[in-house]
Design a protein around this motif. Sequence first.
Motif, PDB file in Angstrom:
ATOM      1  N   ALA A  23     -41.444  19.754  -4.319  1.00  0.00           N
ATOM      2  CA  ALA A  23     -40.996  20.237  -5.629  1.00  0.00           C
ATOM      3  C   ALA A  23     -41.319  19.164  -6.667  1.00  0.00           C
ATOM      4  O   ALA A  23     -40.718  18.090  -6.661  1.00  0.00           O
ATOM      5  CB  ALA A  23     -39.506  20.536  -5.604  1.00  0.00           C
ATOM      6  N   VAL A  24     -42.286  19.437  -7.545  1.00  0.00           N
ATOM      7  CA  VAL A  24     -42.744  18.458  -8.521  1.00  0.00           C
ATOM      8  C   VAL A  24     -42.637  19.058  -9.921  1.00  0.00           C
ATOM      9  O   VAL A  24     -42.969  20.221 -10.134  1.00  0.00           O
ATOM     10  CB  VAL A  24     -44.203  18.040  -8.255  1.00  0.00           C
ATOM     11  CG1 VAL A  24     -44.626  16.926  -9.206  1.00  0.00           C
ATOM     12  CG2 VAL A  24     -44.385  17.602  -6.818  1.00  0.00           C
ATOM     13  N   PHE A  25     -42.158  18.245 -10.874  1.00  0.00           N
ATOM     14  CA  PHE A  25     -42.133  18.669 -12.264  1.00  0.00           C
ATOM     15  C   PHE A  25     -42.792  17.598 -13.118  1.00  0.00           C
ATOM     16  O   PHE A  25     -42.897  16.425 -12.710  1.00  0.00           O
ATOM     17  CB  PHE A  25     -40.700  18.922 -12.751  1.00  0.00           C
ATOM     18  CG  PHE A  25     -39.826  17.695 -12.744  1.00  0.00           C
ATOM     19  CD1 PHE A  25     -39.868  16.765 -13.790  1.00  0.00           C
ATOM     20  CD2 PHE A  25     -38.947  17.450 -11.699  1.00  0.00           C
ATOM     21  CE1 PHE A  25     -39.079  15.636 -13.780  1.00  0.00           C
ATOM     22  CE2 PHE A  25     -38.148  16.304 -11.684  1.00  0.00           C
ATOM     23  CZ  PHE A  25     -38.212  15.403 -12.726  1.00  0.00           C
ATOM     24  N   VAL A  26     -43.232  17.998 -14.298  1.00  0.00           N
ATOM     25  CA  VAL A  26     -43.783  17.059 -15.279  1.00  0.00           C
ATOM     26  C   VAL A  26     -43.074  17.320 -16.600  1.00  0.00           C
ATOM     27  O   VAL A  26     -42.947  18.473 -17.022  1.00  0.00           O
ATOM     28  CB  VAL A  26     -45.302  17.237 -15.462  1.00  0.00           C
ATOM     29  CG1 VAL A  26     -45.850  16.182 -16.433  1.00  0.00           C
ATOM     30  CG2 VAL A  26     -46.018  17.138 -14.115  1.00  0.00           C
ATOM     31  N   VAL A  27     -42.588  16.254 -17.241  1.00  0.00           N
ATOM     32  CA  VAL A  27     -41.974  16.384 -18.561  1.00  0.00           C
ATOM     33  C   VAL A  27     -42.702  15.447 -19.524  1.00  0.00           C
ATOM     34  O   VAL A  27     -43.294  14.436 -19.115  1.00  0.00           O
ATOM     35  CB  VAL A  27     -40.466  16.036 -18.548  1.00  0.00           C
ATOM     36  CG1 VAL A  27     -39.696  17.020 -17.686  1.00  0.00           C
ATOM     37  CG2 VAL A  27     -40.229  14.602 -18.069  1.00  0.00           C
ATOM     38  N   ASP A  28     -42.656  15.804 -20.806  1.00  0.00           N
ATOM     39  CA  ASP A  28     -43.273  14.933 -21.808  1.00  0.00           C
ATOM     40  C   ASP A  28     -42.271  13.858 -22.242  1.00  0.00           C
ATOM     41  O   ASP A  28     -41.172  13.739 -21.675  1.00  0.00           O
ATOM     42  CB  ASP A  28     -43.796  15.742 -22.992  1.00  0.00           C
ATOM     43  CG  ASP A  28     -42.697  16.476 -23.755  1.00  0.00           C
ATOM     44  OD1 ASP A  28     -41.499  16.129 -23.588  1.00  0.00           O
ATOM     45  OD2 ASP A  28     -43.013  17.398 -24.528  1.00  0.00           O
TER      46      ASP A  28
ATOM     47  N   SER B 172     -37.615  11.023  -7.113  1.00  0.00           N
ATOM     48  CA  SER B 172     -38.475   9.858  -7.329  1.00  0.00           C
ATOM     49  C   SER B 172     -39.340  10.153  -8.544  1.00  0.00           C
ATOM     50  O   SER B 172     -39.802  11.287  -8.726  1.00  0.00           O
ATOM     51  CB  SER B 172     -39.351   9.587  -6.103  1.00  0.00           C
ATOM     52  OG  SER B 172     -38.562   9.260  -4.978  1.00  0.00           O
ATOM     53  N   THR B 173     -39.545   9.156  -9.388  1.00  0.00           N
ATOM     54  CA  THR B 173     -40.312   9.375 -10.619  1.00  0.00           C
ATOM     55  C   THR B 173     -41.426   8.339 -10.751  1.00  0.00           C
ATOM     56  O   THR B 173     -41.352   7.247 -10.204  1.00  0.00           O
ATOM     57  CB  THR B 173     -39.418   9.270 -11.865  1.00  0.00           C
ATOM     58  OG1 THR B 173     -38.913   7.931 -11.971  1.00  0.00           O
ATOM     59  CG2 THR B 173     -38.268  10.246 -11.813  1.00  0.00           C
ATOM     60  N   ARG B 174     -42.449   8.738 -11.522  1.00  0.00           N
ATOM     61  CA  ARG B 174     -43.499   7.804 -11.899  1.00  0.00           C
ATOM     62  C   ARG B 174     -44.006   8.196 -13.282  1.00  0.00           C
ATOM     63  O   ARG B 174     -43.924   9.368 -13.684  1.00  0.00           O
ATOM     64  CB  ARG B 174     -44.638   7.780 -10.882  1.00  0.00           C
ATOM     65  CG  ARG B 174     -45.389   9.075 -10.713  1.00  0.00           C
ATOM     66  CD  ARG B 174     -46.476   8.929  -9.651  1.00  0.00           C
ATOM     67  NE  ARG B 174     -47.354   7.827  -9.943  1.00  0.00           N
ATOM     68  CZ  ARG B 174     -48.209   7.307  -9.066  1.00  0.00           C
ATOM     69  NH1 ARG B 174     -48.232   7.777  -7.831  1.00  0.00           N
ATOM     70  NH2 ARG B 174     -49.001   6.313  -9.404  1.00  0.00           N
ATOM     71  N   ALA B 175     -44.492   7.229 -14.020  1.00  0.00           N
ATOM     72  CA  ALA B 175     -44.972   7.496 -15.374  1.00  0.00           C
ATOM     73  C   ALA B 175     -46.292   8.260 -15.330  1.00  0.00           C
ATOM     74  O   ALA B 175     -47.139   8.014 -14.470  1.00  0.00           O
ATOM     75  CB  ALA B 175     -45.149   6.187 -16.125  1.00  0.00           C
ATOM     76  N   ARG B 176     -46.460   9.185 -16.272  1.00  0.00           N
ATOM     77  CA  ARG B 176     -47.738   9.886 -16.432  1.00  0.00           C
ATOM     78  C   ARG B 176     -48.460   9.282 -17.640  1.00  0.00           C
ATOM     79  O   ARG B 176     -47.876   9.152 -18.715  1.00  0.00           O
ATOM     80  CB  ARG B 176     -47.517  11.385 -16.639  1.00  0.00           C
ATOM     81  CG  ARG B 176     -48.827  12.155 -16.696  1.00  0.00           C
ATOM     82  CD  ARG B 176     -48.636  13.595 -17.088  1.00  0.00           C
ATOM     83  NE  ARG B 176     -49.932  14.261 -17.154  1.00  0.00           N
ATOM     84  CZ  ARG B 176     -50.166  15.381 -17.787  1.00  0.00           C
ATOM     85  NH1 ARG B 176     -49.187  15.988 -18.440  1.00  0.00           N
ATOM     86  NH2 ARG B 176     -51.368  15.910 -17.800  1.00  0.00           N
TER      87      ARG B 176
ATOM     88  N   VAL C  71     -48.368   5.823 -21.720  1.00  0.00           N
ATOM     89  CA  VAL C  71     -47.399   6.683 -21.048  1.00  0.00           C
ATOM     90  C   VAL C  71     -47.089   7.887 -21.940  1.00  0.00           C
ATOM     91  O   VAL C  71     -46.684   7.722 -23.086  1.00  0.00           O
ATOM     92  CB  VAL C  71     -46.105   5.919 -20.719  1.00  0.00           C
ATOM     93  CG1 VAL C  71     -45.068   6.850 -20.100  1.00  0.00           C
ATOM     94  CG2 VAL C  71     -46.394   4.752 -19.776  1.00  0.00           C
ATOM     95  N   VAL C  72     -47.296   9.083 -21.392  1.00  0.00           N
ATOM     96  CA  VAL C  72     -47.078  10.302 -22.179  1.00  0.00           C
ATOM     97  C   VAL C  72     -46.018  11.205 -21.562  1.00  0.00           C
ATOM     98  O   VAL C  72     -45.680  12.246 -22.132  1.00  0.00           O
ATOM     99  CB  VAL C  72     -48.394  11.085 -22.339  1.00  0.00           C
ATOM    100  CG1 VAL C  72     -49.395  10.285 -23.159  1.00  0.00           C
ATOM    101  CG2 VAL C  72     -48.987  11.456 -20.975  1.00  0.00           C
ATOM    102  N   GLY C  73     -45.487  10.823 -20.419  1.00  0.00           N
ATOM    103  CA  GLY C  73     -44.491  11.675 -19.781  1.00  0.00           C
ATOM    104  C   GLY C  73     -44.072  11.126 -18.438  1.00  0.00           C
ATOM    105  O   GLY C  73     -44.354   9.978 -18.098  1.00  0.00           O
ATOM    106  N   VAL C  74     -43.404  11.962 -17.682  1.00  0.00           N
ATOM    107  CA  VAL C  74     -42.877  11.567 -16.366  1.00  0.00           C
ATOM    108  C   VAL C  74     -43.214  12.636 -15.341  1.00  0.00           C
ATOM    109  O   VAL C  74     -43.082  13.834 -15.615  1.00  0.00           O
ATOM    110  CB  VAL C  74     -41.338  11.388 -16.423  1.00  0.00           C
ATOM    111  CG1 VAL C  74     -40.773  11.083 -15.034  1.00  0.00           C
ATOM    112  CG2 VAL C  74     -40.956  10.291 -17.400  1.00  0.00           C
ATOM    113  N   VAL C  75     -43.653  12.187 -14.173  1.00  0.00           N
ATOM    114  CA  VAL C  75     -43.839  13.080 -13.031  1.00  0.00           C
ATOM    115  C   VAL C  75     -42.673  12.828 -12.080  1.00  0.00           C
ATOM    116  O   VAL C  75     -42.413  11.676 -11.696  1.00  0.00           O
ATOM    117  CB  VAL C  75     -45.173  12.814 -12.312  1.00  0.00           C
ATOM    118  CG1 VAL C  75     -45.309  13.736 -11.090  1.00  0.00           C
ATOM    119  CG2 VAL C  75     -46.340  13.000 -13.258  1.00  0.00           C
ATOM    120  N   GLY C  76     -41.960  13.882 -11.729  1.00  0.00           N
ATOM    121  CA  GLY C  76     -40.818  13.757 -10.830  1.00  0.00           C
ATOM    122  C   GLY C  76     -41.032  14.540  -9.549  1.00  0.00           C
ATOM    123  O   GLY C  76     -41.575  15.646  -9.585  1.00  0.00           O
TER     124      GLY C  76
END
Length: 318
Positions: A99-104, A179-183, A190-195
């Motif tokens: 389960a992966v999401f991306v937010v700005d 768990s998160t990492r910067a996008r 850095v423009v967002g986060v991948v979780g």
Amino acid sequence: EALGRSLVEAFVFPDARPSADRIVKLALSGQEVANSEVPLLTRRGKKHWILLTTTTRRGGDGAVIGAVCVGSNLRLTPSASNSGADSDISLVLEAVNAAVFVVDADGLITDWSSKAAELFGAPCGEVVGRQLVEDFIVPEHQKRVHAVLSQTLQGVETQNFELSLQSRTGGRQIHAMLSTRARTNNSGEVVGVVGILQDVTNLQQAMSDISRVTDDFTELFDVANMPIFSLTAEGCVMEWNQKLVKLTGWTKEEVQGRPLVKHFVTDQSKSEVDAVLANILAGKGTSDFAVQMLGKDGRRSEMLFSATTRRGTNGEVS
């Protein structure tokens, strides 16, 4: 072909072996590592990327005996996830069995994998543009998740953060590890986060069930109308039920951690009880052996015991 061979030296692509070795050593030292991108070496010498999570494997006595590694297939290389192209990130999301999401940078959802849709009960088309925290995180965890996202936007990634989610399927609450990492974009900004979320709801329920069964067993053990004790492999008292308290006058707190034979068995019975315990530790159960127990007031009580070996989850005598 794989059994007995070094995971890192035999199956990890050469340029990634130092980092893979560090991940495995962390697991062997008791530190879990989640969602690390590792390139495996195929039989044809090709590079195949996986998303690797490692955890410590422990024996019945709690000692570390190895590591468990779980990999999710990444059909694309990590460079695609940092390209900044929406089509590429979408392909990567669907390639990962998680389960992966991306937010700005404002916390608005920009992408959502099919596994995330399944977990939350909401398809990607319904969630894009909505606030992740306010709409999908339970209120008591929202402040902490905001902090995690903010830290990730500043370059501080998070591993295995525990939180609760709100599913639209029946309104059920989901327990998950995040768990998160910067996008970043093509310029490295850095423009967002991948979780990445791991659903641990069933695991927590299983642990709760085990705890309840353990509590029930402990209560039954304590109130049984017969003397019952348990010992460590070294012969020290672990458990001592109420019937023994009544018969000997020694409380559980007074006997725990102390050698049974040395302190609570009469001199006449010591050698015999030592021999019985040695047989039990060798895996041989014993029934109906008489023991003279020494009470707190000096009085002697003869009791008839049956004994069996206690083993840990790895089958070793504990």
